[in-house]
Design a protein around this motif. Structure first.
Motif, PDB file in Angstrom:
ATOM      1  N   MET A  23     -33.507 -19.719 -93.875  1.00 26.73           N
ATOM      2  CA  MET A  23     -32.307 -19.890 -94.698  1.00 26.73           C
ATOM      3  C   MET A  23     -31.207 -18.929 -94.275  1.00 26.73           C
ATOM      4  SD  MET A  23     -32.555 -22.340 -96.606  1.00 26.73           S
ATOM      5  CE  MET A  23     -32.791 -22.974 -98.208  1.00 26.73           C
ATOM      6  N   LEU A  73     -22.689 -25.892 -88.602  1.00 31.66           N
ATOM      7  CA  LEU A  73     -22.917 -27.299 -88.930  1.00 31.66           C
ATOM      8  C   LEU A  73     -21.623 -28.105 -88.840  1.00 31.66           C
ATOM      9  CD1 LEU A  73     -25.499 -26.992 -91.831  1.00 31.66           C
ATOM     10  CD2 LEU A  73     -25.905 -27.793 -89.490  1.00 31.66           C
ATOM     11  N   GLY A 100     -36.664 -23.884 -90.301  1.00 31.76           N
ATOM     12  CA  GLY A 100     -35.522 -23.003 -90.077  1.00 31.76           C
ATOM     13  C   GLY A 100     -35.388 -21.990 -91.197  1.00 31.76           C
ATOM     14  N   ASP A 134     -21.054 -28.690 -85.214  1.00 25.69           N
ATOM     15  CA  ASP A 134     -21.968 -29.737 -84.754  1.00 25.69           C
ATOM     16  C   ASP A 134     -21.515 -31.112 -85.235  1.00 25.69           C
ATOM     17  OD1 ASP A 134     -23.591 -28.075 -83.279  1.00 25.69           O
ATOM     18  OD2 ASP A 134     -25.068 -27.797 -84.879  1.00 25.69           O
ATOM     19  N   LEU A 164     -29.013 -20.404 -91.423  1.00 23.90           N
ATOM     20  CA  LEU A 164     -28.222 -21.603 -91.692  1.00 23.90           C
ATOM     21  C   LEU A 164     -26.746 -21.222 -91.819  1.00 23.90           C
ATOM     22  CD1 LEU A 164     -28.677 -24.602 -92.069  1.00 23.90           C
ATOM     23  CD2 LEU A 164     -28.922 -24.219 -94.512  1.00 23.90           C
ATOM     24  N   SER A 165     -25.884 -21.921 -91.070  1.00 24.29           N
ATOM     25  CA  SER A 165     -24.463 -21.600 -91.058  1.00 24.29           C
ATOM     26  C   SER A 165     -23.644 -22.865 -91.278  1.00 24.29           C
ATOM     27  CB  SER A 165     -24.087 -20.965 -89.714  1.00 24.29           C
ATOM     28  OG  SER A 165     -22.693 -20.957 -89.531  1.00 24.29           O
ATOM     29  N   ALA A 166     -22.835 -22.863 -92.325  1.00 23.12           N
ATOM     30  CA  ALA A 166     -21.964 -24.008 -92.593  1.00 23.12           C
ATOM     31  C   ALA A 166     -20.967 -24.199 -91.459  1.00 23.12           C
ATOM     32  CB  ALA A 166     -21.241 -23.814 -93.923  1.00 23.12           C
ATOM     33  N   ALA A 204     -28.828 -30.160 -84.913  1.00 27.47           N
ATOM     34  CA  ALA A 204     -28.594 -30.230 -86.362  1.00 27.47           C
ATOM     35  C   ALA A 204     -29.926 -30.354 -87.108  1.00 27.47           C
ATOM     36  CB  ALA A 204     -27.676 -31.393 -86.697  1.00 27.47           C
ATOM     37  N   HIS A 205     -30.843 -31.136 -86.567  1.00 32.48           N
ATOM     38  CA  HIS A 205     -32.170 -31.271 -87.200  1.00 32.48           C
ATOM     39  C   HIS A 205     -32.900 -29.936 -87.199  1.00 32.48           C
ATOM     40  CE1 HIS A 205     -32.966 -35.810 -87.469  1.00 32.48           C
ATOM     41  NE2 HIS A 205     -31.673 -35.639 -87.289  1.00 32.48           N
ATOM     42  N   ALA A 256     -31.607 -26.940 -87.098  1.00 32.20           N
ATOM     43  CA  ALA A 256     -30.941 -25.988 -87.991  1.00 32.20           C
ATOM     44  C   ALA A 256     -31.243 -26.264 -89.455  1.00 32.20           C
ATOM     45  CB  ALA A 256     -29.431 -26.022 -87.755  1.00 32.20           C
ATOM     46  N   THR A 257     -31.446 -27.511 -89.799  1.00 33.58           N
ATOM     47  CA  THR A 257     -31.643 -27.875 -91.203  1.00 33.58           C
ATOM     48  C   THR A 257     -33.090 -28.229 -91.526  1.00 33.58           C
ATOM     49  OG1 THR A 257     -31.044 -30.176 -90.737  1.00 33.58           O
ATOM     50  CG2 THR A 257     -29.273 -28.704 -91.447  1.00 33.58           C
TER      51      THR A 257
END
Length: 146
Positions: A72, A80, A70, A83, A75-77, A62-63, A65-66
């Protein structure tokens, strides 16, 4: 890597309770020198070490990815959310194993004292048998009138 080589958040408590470092405690279990409490504690510790590793993996994912490095577009909601669900499950497992291990360590007899077996029960049954139920109020009242 073996679970024996992984650290856990309760290693110091195990070392204090059983008087040896974790690798020696596993060696005692391998030589069949471990009592039931140590065997169960090591089993819980093994599960805990794996659960804590899972928590760390999901946290790190998670760290990453955000994080500021990383992209933009990557990035996938949905990822997340997955996760977050995975992290929730890993944390619940870790908390359960930690609670069970702490409870086992609190209820163990002192290292210099053997557990007192329940009268009339074999040691194996005494270790796992639930406490005898309290007498019912009716039974108590009958004995008072006798």
């Amino acid at each position: 890597m073996s679970v024996i080589d992984k650290s856990s958040s309760r290693d110091a408590a195990l070392q204090e309770a059983f008087g040896s470092d974790v690798s020696e405690l596993y060696a005692q279990a391998a030589r069949a020198e471990a009592n039931t409490a140590l065997q169960r504690a090591l089993e819980l510790r093994s599960f805990l070490a794996i659960a804590e590793e899972q928590v760390a993996r999901v946290r790190d994912r998670a760290h990453a990815a955000t994080g500021p490095d990383g992209g933009m577009g990557d990035l996938s909601a949905e990822d997340l959310r997955w996760d977050a669900d995975w992290l929730e499950a890993a944390l619940a497992s870790r908390d359960g194993y930690t609670t069970a291990l702490d409870q086992l360590l609190r209820t163990m007899p002192a290292p210099n004292r053997a557990a007192v077996p329940r009268a009339g029960l074999s040691p194996k049954i005494a270790a796992t048998a639930p406490p005898a139920p309290a007498p019912s109020r009716a039974a108590v009242m009958r004995t008072r009138h006798l």
